[in-house]
Design a protein around this motif. Structure first.
Motif, mmCIF file in Angstrom:
data_model
loop_
_atom_site.group_PDB
_atom_site.id
_atom_site.type_symbol
_atom_site.label_atom_id
_atom_site.label_comp_id
_atom_site.label_asym_id
_atom_site.label_seq_id
_atom_site.Cartn_x
_atom_site.Cartn_y
_atom_site.Cartn_z
ATOM 1 N N THR A 1 0.842 -1.196 0.000
ATOM 2 C CA THR A 1 0.000 0.000 0.000
ATOM 3 C C THR A 1 0.879 1.249 0.000
ATOM 4 O O THR A 1 1.954 1.257 0.596
ATOM 5 C CB THR A 1 -0.940 0.005 1.227
ATOM 6 O OG1 THR A 1 -1.534 1.282 1.320
ATOM 7 C CG2 THR A 1 -0.211 -0.294 2.516
ATOM 8 N N SER A 2 0.416 2.275 -0.672
ATOM 9 C CA SER A 2 1.217 3.500 -0.761
ATOM 10 C C SER A 2 0.946 4.445 0.413
ATOM 11 O O SER A 2 1.655 5.418 0.604
ATOM 12 C CB SER A 2 0.901 4.218 -2.082
ATOM 13 O OG SER A 2 -0.489 4.407 -2.187
ATOM 14 N N SER A 3 -0.071 4.106 1.241
ATOM 15 C CA SER A 3 -0.457 5.075 2.285
ATOM 16 C C SER A 3 0.268 4.870 3.610
ATOM 17 O O SER A 3 0.180 5.699 4.497
ATOM 18 C CB SER A 3 -1.965 4.988 2.526
ATOM 19 O OG SER A 3 -2.281 3.730 3.051
ATOM 20 N N ILE A 4 0.992 3.741 3.775
ATOM 21 C CA ILE A 4 1.660 3.500 5.055
ATOM 22 C C ILE A 4 3.081 4.041 5.016
ATOM 23 O O ILE A 4 3.829 3.817 4.068
ATOM 24 C CB ILE A 4 1.640 1.993 5.403
ATOM 25 C CG1 ILE A 4 0.224 1.631 5.841
ATOM 26 C CG2 ILE A 4 2.623 1.674 6.518
ATOM 27 C CD1 ILE A 4 0.101 0.306 6.510
ATOM 28 N N LEU A 5 3.450 4.724 6.075
ATOM 29 C CA LEU A 5 4.777 5.321 6.178
ATOM 30 C C LEU A 5 5.633 4.500 7.146
ATOM 31 O O LEU A 5 5.138 3.572 7.781
ATOM 32 C CB LEU A 5 4.649 6.762 6.687
ATOM 33 C CG LEU A 5 3.747 7.662 5.840
ATOM 34 C CD1 LEU A 5 3.461 8.959 6.569
ATOM 35 C CD2 LEU A 5 4.366 7.923 4.475
ATOM 36 N N HIS A 6 6.888 4.864 7.297
ATOM 37 C CA HIS A 6 7.760 4.157 8.235
ATOM 38 C C HIS A 6 7.269 4.379 9.675
ATOM 39 O O HIS A 6 7.276 3.461 10.488
ATOM 40 C CB HIS A 6 9.196 4.651 8.068
ATOM 41 C CG HIS A 6 10.151 4.014 9.025
ATOM 42 N ND1 HIS A 6 10.315 2.644 9.120
ATOM 43 C CD2 HIS A 6 10.997 4.553 9.951
ATOM 44 C CE1 HIS A 6 11.208 2.374 10.047
ATOM 45 N NE2 HIS A 6 11.644 3.520 10.566
ATOM 46 N N ILE A 7 6.831 5.594 9.977
ATOM 47 C CA ILE A 7 6.259 5.876 11.304
ATOM 48 C C ILE A 7 4.822 6.372 11.104
ATOM 49 O O ILE A 7 4.579 7.285 10.320
ATOM 50 C CB ILE A 7 7.076 6.938 12.067
ATOM 51 C CG1 ILE A 7 8.504 6.431 12.299
ATOM 52 C CG2 ILE A 7 6.425 7.272 13.420
ATOM 53 C CD1 ILE A 7 9.429 7.441 12.939
ATOM 54 N N ASN A 8 3.895 5.724 11.806
ATOM 55 C CA ASN A 8 2.479 6.090 11.684
ATOM 56 C C ASN A 8 1.942 6.440 13.071
ATOM 57 O O ASN A 8 1.421 5.559 13.773
ATOM 58 C CB ASN A 8 1.682 4.914 11.091
ATOM 59 C CG ASN A 8 2.234 4.493 9.754
ATOM 60 O OD1 ASN A 8 1.913 5.058 8.725
ATOM 61 N ND2 ASN A 8 3.110 3.473 9.753
ATOM 62 N N PRO A 9 2.073 7.697 13.486
ATOM 63 C CA PRO A 9 1.723 8.076 14.865
ATOM 64 C C PRO A 9 0.285 7.750 15.256
ATOM 65 O O PRO A 9 0.004 7.479 16.421
ATOM 66 C CB PRO A 9 1.953 9.595 14.882
ATOM 67 C CG PRO A 9 2.895 9.845 13.761
ATOM 68 C CD PRO A 9 2.596 8.834 12.716
ATOM 69 N N GLY A 10 -0.610 7.724 14.295
ATOM 70 C CA GLY A 10 -2.007 7.455 14.631
ATOM 71 C C GLY A 10 -2.326 5.974 14.779
ATOM 72 O O GLY A 10 -3.419 5.607 15.194
ATOM 73 N N ASN A 11 -1.367 5.114 14.445
ATOM 74 C CA ASN A 11 -1.654 3.683 14.440
ATOM 75 C C ASN A 11 -1.093 3.020 15.700
ATOM 76 O O ASN A 11 0.114 3.046 15.945
ATOM 77 C CB ASN A 11 -1.033 3.046 13.179
ATOM 78 C CG ASN A 11 -1.638 1.691 12.879
ATOM 79 O OD1 ASN A 11 -1.979 0.946 13.794
ATOM 80 N ND2 ASN A 11 -1.780 1.392 11.599
#
Lengths: 241, 252
Positions: free
Chosen positions: B206-216
């Motif tokens: 998926t293109s929407s996930i980053l290395h750090i996802n503070p909301g997850n």
């Protein structure tokens, strides 16, 4: 054909199981390896077959140190403990599996299976091993041991769990094989030992307490009352060495 | 390396695993079909679908891998057949390596089926091929091999198969909590944990996930591909070595 054991020591969890045992067996014929439960018989077999390692001492088979077990065991086939075939394999699949492990050709495996099926009265070869009776499983295991047709056989209580007819069949086969090969046989059945073995080695508490011709041990320690009495006298410490 | 004994052990192991291969392949199809149905009903977007498919694959590798390889390292020492097998004049390293490879081969069918079913469902639902599917498949293969080596390695130093099975299942099922504790709560990237490496299977789809996802909460950190590969390869090297050494030296 030669098995040479020199000063082998083995401890398990700090307990001395084999206390510097030494013996040599060679030529053809059946040599009995006797002793009470826990005496060290199975441990000796395990060391001979690379299932366990000696703490010290030397074991050679046909002159080859068993530290190089792939070479030393090439001409050895063994039955140690009470192994069972894989439940999910048919008898034929299991025997082919053993043949494959030993790099036997397909033709040779087929030939040997057909001989062993007859000799051991094996069940339907396409039957799953999981559904066989204990006796029939033991026949399959013995067939697996005899399949490679090696010069040396190490058999730890091969008739264990068999009914008298099945045991008779196995003894008949061993007698035949013993004319051409060297067999080290462990057994608790003195009649069987007397009938099959040219020599016997008696081990107790991890030490060899007697080794010689079956008849001379029977004479010397049985004092005319048979091999069973000789064995009992030996392990009960009534022997004079 | 002798080819015939190697192939013999490989084939025998595959034969012993055949019923599990079929069962897990069927289960994989059912899971993807059920999930695709939910996607339609829940009106997932392409990104959510891909990410969730990746997570299903990731957790299935843990579940199937634990089950298929739980016996691999230990059965010859805990079951009676081992006495006959290990007393043969065959290099024990060859036995264990052939068994590990057989487990890996056994996992290929459910893995291929789950990817094929997922990609087909994704294409039918959204009209696109899932992002980075081939790279994800490649990482999943490596993760599978590493996971099998991990469970087998545990098995070679265990008394019976329940230890490697429970370690494998626990690591797979509780991984998200480890991620949450180290990631969200402690702010530490769990680079020391094999399932974290496997998370790249999902992350790159998926293109929407980053290395750090503070909301997850659970997936605060998601590994970069290079990071995932390093973690997976280090685990593979360590546990292959443990498997081979322990299996070769172990006594009965």
């Amino acid at each position: 054909m030669e098995i040479s054991v020199k000063n082998v020591v083995k401890t398990f969890d700090g307990k001395l199981v084999l206390d510097s045992i030494s013996f040599d067996v060679n030529g053809t014929g059946i040599v009995g390896y006797l002793g009470p439960n826990g005496a060290g018989k199975t441990t000796t077999f395990k060391i001979l077959t690379n299932l366990a390692k000696a703490d010290s001492g030397e074991v050679r088979i046909n002159g080859i140190d068993t530290k190089d077990y792939r070479k030393a065991l090439l001409n050895v086939s063994s039955l140690v403990g009470n192994p069972e075939p894989y439940d999910d394999m048919t008898i034929k699949e299991f025997l082919e599996f053993i043949g494959g492990i030993r790099s036997m050709s397909r033709k040779k495996v087929e030939e040997r299976i057909s001989v062993l099926k007859k000799d051991l009265a094996l069940d339907d070869l396409n039957k799953n091993c999981g559904v066989l009776s204990k006796g029939n499983k033991q026949r399959v295991v013995i067939a697996a041991v005899l399949l490679p047709d090696t010069d040396i056989l190490l058999l730890d209580e091969p008739t264990n769990g068999l009914d008298p007819v099945e045991a008779y069949d196995i003894k008949r086969i061993l007698k035949k094989i013993g004319k051409k090969k060297l067999i080290l046989l462990s057994s608790h059945i003195m009649e069987e030992v007397k009938e099959l073995c040219r020599d016997i080695i008696v081990i107790d508490n991890g030490r060899i307490i007697a080794y010689g011709k079956t008849k001379s041990i029977e004479r010397k320690f049985g004092k005319g009352r048979g091999l069973e009495r000789a064995y009992i006298n030996l392990v009960m410490g009534k022997h004079e060495n | 390396m002798k080819t015939k004994p190697f192939l013999t052990f490989f084939t025998a192991q595959m034969r012993l695993l055949r019923s599990q291969i079929v069962a897990f392949t069927v289960l994989s199809v059912i899971l993807v079909a059920g999930f695709s149905f939910l996607a339609v009903k829940g009106n997932f977007g392409m990104n959510e679908f891909s990410e969730s498919l990746g997570l299903i694959i990731w957790i299935m590798i843990g579940l199937i891998g634990s089950n298929l390889s739980a016996e691999t390292g230990v059965s010859d020492f805990s079951e009676k057949t081992g006495m006959l097998i290990l007393s043969q004049p065959v290099d024990r390293r060859l036995i264990i390596l052939s068994k590990i490879l057989a487990c890996f081969a056994a996992m290929l069918l459910p893995l291929i089926v789950i990817y094929a079913a997922g990609l087909t469902a994704g294409f039918l639902l959204y009209g696109h091929i899932i992002f980075n599917a081939i790279l994800s498949f490649g990482i999943s293969l490596l993760y599978t091999l590493s996971f099998i080596a991990f469970v087998t390695g545990i098995g070679t130093v265990s008394k019976n198969k329940s230890t490697p099975l429970s370690v494998g299942l626990t690591v797979s099922l509780l991984a998200v909590f480890v991620f949450a504790v180290f990631g969200k709560l402690l702010g530490i990237e769990p680079w020391f944990f094999l399932p974290y490496g496997g998370l790249a299977i999902s992350g790159i789809m998926t293109s929407s996930i980053l290395h750090i996802n503070p909301g997850n909460f659970f997936f605060y950190y998601v590994p970069y591909v290079w990071e995932a590969l390093v973690i997976i390869l280090i685990y593979l090297a360590i546990f292959l070595a443990v498997s081979v050494i322990a299996y070769s030296k172990r006594q009965i």
